[in-house]
Design a protein around this motif. Structure first.
Motif, mmCIF file in Angstrom:
data_model
loop_
_atom_site.group_PDB
_atom_site.id
_atom_site.type_symbol
_atom_site.label_atom_id
_atom_site.label_comp_id
_atom_site.label_asym_id
_atom_site.label_seq_id
_atom_site.Cartn_x
_atom_site.Cartn_y
_atom_site.Cartn_z
ATOM 1 N N ASP A 301 0.660 -1.268 -0.057
ATOM 2 C CA ASP A 301 -0.102 0.046 0.062
ATOM 3 C C ASP A 301 0.931 1.380 0.130
ATOM 4 O OD1 ASP A 301 1.089 0.380 2.552
ATOM 5 O OD2 ASP A 301 -0.940 0.030 3.481
ATOM 6 N N GLU A 302 0.174 2.252 -0.041
ATOM 7 C CA GLU A 302 0.989 3.571 0.309
ATOM 8 C C GLU A 302 2.068 3.755 1.259
ATOM 9 O OE1 GLU A 302 -2.728 4.414 2.481
ATOM 10 O OE2 GLU A 302 -2.074 3.513 0.601
ATOM 11 N N ASN A 303 1.884 2.790 2.325
ATOM 12 C CA ASN A 303 2.908 3.156 3.232
ATOM 13 C C ASN A 303 3.891 1.721 3.330
ATOM 14 O OD1 ASN A 303 1.684 5.129 4.784
ATOM 15 N ND2 ASN A 303 -0.086 3.812 5.302
ATOM 16 N N ASN A 304 3.791 1.279 2.434
ATOM 17 C CA ASN A 304 4.891 0.115 2.166
ATOM 18 C C ASN A 304 4.363 -1.227 2.708
ATOM 19 O OD1 ASN A 304 6.415 1.146 -0.145
ATOM 20 N ND2 ASN A 304 7.665 2.218 1.256
ATOM 21 N N LYS A 305 3.125 -1.301 2.881
ATOM 22 C CA LYS A 305 2.674 -2.362 3.933
ATOM 23 C C LYS A 305 1.583 -3.303 3.149
ATOM 24 C CE LYS A 305 3.544 0.322 8.177
ATOM 25 N NZ LYS A 305 2.789 0.756 9.480
ATOM 26 N N LYS A 443 1.359 -8.897 9.952
ATOM 27 C CA LYS A 443 1.477 -7.624 9.084
ATOM 28 C C LYS A 443 3.077 -7.368 8.451
ATOM 29 C CE LYS A 443 -1.755 -4.550 11.804
ATOM 30 N NZ LYS A 443 -1.799 -3.680 12.717
ATOM 31 N N HIS A 445 5.842 -5.040 6.809
ATOM 32 C CA HIS A 445 6.176 -3.903 6.618
ATOM 33 C C HIS A 445 7.568 -3.945 5.759
ATOM 34 C CE1 HIS A 445 7.897 0.492 8.073
ATOM 35 N NE2 HIS A 445 7.519 0.372 6.671
#
Length: 624
Positions: A301-305, A443, A445
């Motif tokens: 996603d936009e947060n690299n997750k 999760k 990251h």
């Protein structure tokens, strides 16, 4: 009228292949035993350290043939890595175990019937001998001989020692390989003829044609380095068949070879002339009741997750060596049934496709007042570590633990393991209650995304392990080599002429025709004199080779210098005409061959590299 599944399958295959109830050699839903070699851990006491890697794909393909017909319960014995005295390897690198465990998980085989001979020799012999002992005229045992003979010899001897000599008359052995029958890895090992002598020729024997035809891609079960006849597996709607394609790709020399599967195909269909197309028709829509949902694709996603949910992304599996998990829908977590499985681990896994890079992976677990469960994370078979829930006075309190700096490739095996545990604090009946190892999610990251370097030119890399070796060329293992393996010539020096029996070769694809410069990653032994152990004969049949502007014909001397590390170099030695770099013109896109002949003893080659439209310095930068 209600038709059962086996009857429907029988009707389908009768229409597709004729009456397969007759099948071959009077087979009629009888017991099947099979033993593979294919050891992937190197046995350095033998001239060829690695076992035949065709078994890695053939093991999985053989299980697919059985499962397609719904005959899983007829497989009473499957042993693998059956080289006696060969070492065991770590599970994460045990290619036959990966194939067997994957088949067990996806196609519902009984895990108790599978044996790794390197770690379970006595259990494997006892099981096979016991099945031989059961054999009668009405209940014969069909044995698929897909490995060397010493293990079978020991099992037959054990059956005789157990009083089963006469029962061996009702064991039917299927072979296709004189190598498997006659090769020995130790001086004291036995052959198929020794087995027959031992049992007084009681075991029945049938040998079908050799199932290899690697130079004819659409015939039998080996298509050489050409995987295109098998692309139907890669693109199949059944996820388990796509997994089968990956197992075929595991072959360490890059061959599309599952030849040992031809024996079961003959036994169960009556056809000893199998082929990729026939196998495709046989598999049809896929394996009945195959487990789906193991393969998962995620993007950042936009947060690299991204997140893997225990409820939504992880399937319910029975993994060999672990209790089955279940899903607690109320608490949205995966768990282990502590009523039936106390103080043991359950597990689930996915095949994750995601952007390559370095990740921090956080597991979210649920604490419980009656025990502190332990959680383990494995990536590609390697355990990264474990964490245990903290003591809590509040049930189902979220507990997070992060595994840091985990390197993910494009496709990864992600396995979560979790146990039941009692802290002896909460009475239940006449004992104490157990926690259930509940966990909710992983999760991911990405802290360092692997950026593919832009390559304006074209590079073709031919790994040493992709060569077909002959004569005194051998594979060797070294972490300094690309892929962990290289090839070495250990024969005599042949400075004056090319010796045909000392030639190894490899196929490779050229997608963009044109003129390429030739280099290699090579190494001399540390004790070699300056210009010793540093050259070979080289040729590219079907292409035009040049030294400067002069066209060359046939084999030419190619040499380099380097010790300690594999070094990128390489140029011709044309004696009175100098030492120019070598170039090769490929007139059209397609498949080509490189041939390397032994010239200088102890030369080590990691890979050969062809490149165009970039400089040598740019190539070195890209390969650092």
């Amino acid at each position: 009228m209600k038709l059962n599944k086996n009857l429907l399958l029988t009707l389908f295959f009768t229409l597709a292949f004729g009456n397969i109830n007759a099948q071959s050699w009077n087979y009629n839903n009888n017991r099947i035993a099979i033993s593979f070699d294919g050891n992937s851990a190197p046995d350095h006491q033998y001239k060829w350290p690695i076992g035949d890697p065709d078994d890695w794909g053939a093991t999985a393909a053989s299980m697919a043939i059985i499962a397609r017909l719904g005959l899983q319960d007829k497989l009473v014995h499957c042993s693998y890595n059956n080289f006696i005295d060969a070492p065991a390897g770590p599970d994460s690198e045990n290619q036959n175990k990966l194939s067997c465990d994957g088949a067990i998980i996806r196609w519902h085989f009984d895990a108790s019937k599978f044996y790794d001979v390197t770690t379970q020799l006595e259990e494997a012999k006892t099981n096979l001998a016991s099945e031989m002992l059961k054999s009668t005229a009405d209940d014969p045992l069909y044995f698929i001989h897909a490995g060397l003979s010493e293990f079978v010899y020991q099992a037959v001897k054990k059956a005789i020692d157990m009083g089963g000599l006469e029962a061996l008359s009702h064991v039917k052995l299927v072979s296709h390989s004189g190598f498997n029958e006659n090769e020995t890895r130790r001086d004291w090992h036995h052959t198929w003829s020794d087995i027959q002598e031992l049992c007084g020729n009681r075991i029945q024997y049938h040998k079908i044609k050799d199932q290899n035809a690697c130079t004819k891609p659409n015939v039998l079960w080996c298509s050489g380095k050409d995987f295109s006849p098998w692309y139907w597996m890669r693109d199949h709607q059944d996820e388990s068949i796509r997994w089968l394609y990956r197992r075929a790709q595991a072959h360490d020399t890059g061959k599309a070879d599952i030849s040992d599967a031809g024996m079961l195909f003959w036994l169960l269909t009556g056809d000893e002339n199998g082929s990729p197309d026939k196998f495709r028709n046989f598999i049809g829509d896929g394996i009945p009741d195959a487990v789906q949902g193991i393969s998962v694709i995620k993007g950042l996603d936009e947060n690299n997750k991204f997140t893997l949910s225990a409820m939504d992304d992880f399937p319910i599996l029975t993994i060999p060596g672990y209790a089955p998990p279940y899903k607690d829908k109320y608490r949205k977590a995966m768990a282990i049934d502590a009523v039936h499985y106390k103080n043991v681990f359950a597990a689930s896994k996915v095949q994750l496709t995601a952007p390559k890079g370095l990740y921090n992976i956080t597991i979210s677990t649920l604490g419980e007042i009656d025990g502190e469960s332990t959680y383990r994370l494995k990536v590609n078979g390697v355990e990264l570590g474990q964490t245990q829930n903290k003591e809590t006075e509040k049930d189902y309190k979220i507990d997070n633990f992060t595994f840091k700096n985990v390197r993910l490739e494009e496709v990864n095996d992600i396995q979560v393991e979790f146990n039941s545990h009692s802290n002896g604090k909460i009475p239940e009946d006449d004992a104490f209650a157990f926690s259930r190892g509940r966990w909710a999610q992983l999760k991911f990251h990405c802290v360092e995304k692997e950026v593919e370097q832009e390559i304006k030119g074209t590079i073709i890399s031919i790994e040493g392990e992709h060569f077909d070796l002959h004569g005194h060329w051998k594979f060797a293992d070294d972490k300094k080599a690309s892929g962990g393996r290289y090839i070495q010539y250990i024969g005599k020096n042949h400075y004056q002429e090319v010796v045909n029996k000392e030639i190894c070769d490899a196929y490779f694809m050229v997608e963009e025709p044109g003129r390429y410069t030739v280099k290699w990653m090579m190494r001399q032994p540390d004790n070699a004199e300056g210009d010793k152990s540093n050259d070979a004969w080289i040729d590219f049949p079907g292409a035009k080779c040049y030294g400067n502007k002069e066209e060359l014909s046939g084999y030419v001397k190619f040499h380099g210098r380097g010790k300690g590390e594999f070094t990128l170099n390489g140029q011709l030695d044309l004696h009175d005409k100098g030492q120019p770099w070598m170039a090769v013109d490929f007139p059209a896109a397609g498949q080509y061959m490189i041939k390397i002949g032994g010239r200088s003893e102890f030369l080590q080659i990691d890979k050969v590299v062809l490149y165009k439209d970039i400089t040598f310095d740019q190539l070195k930068t890209l390969m650092e």
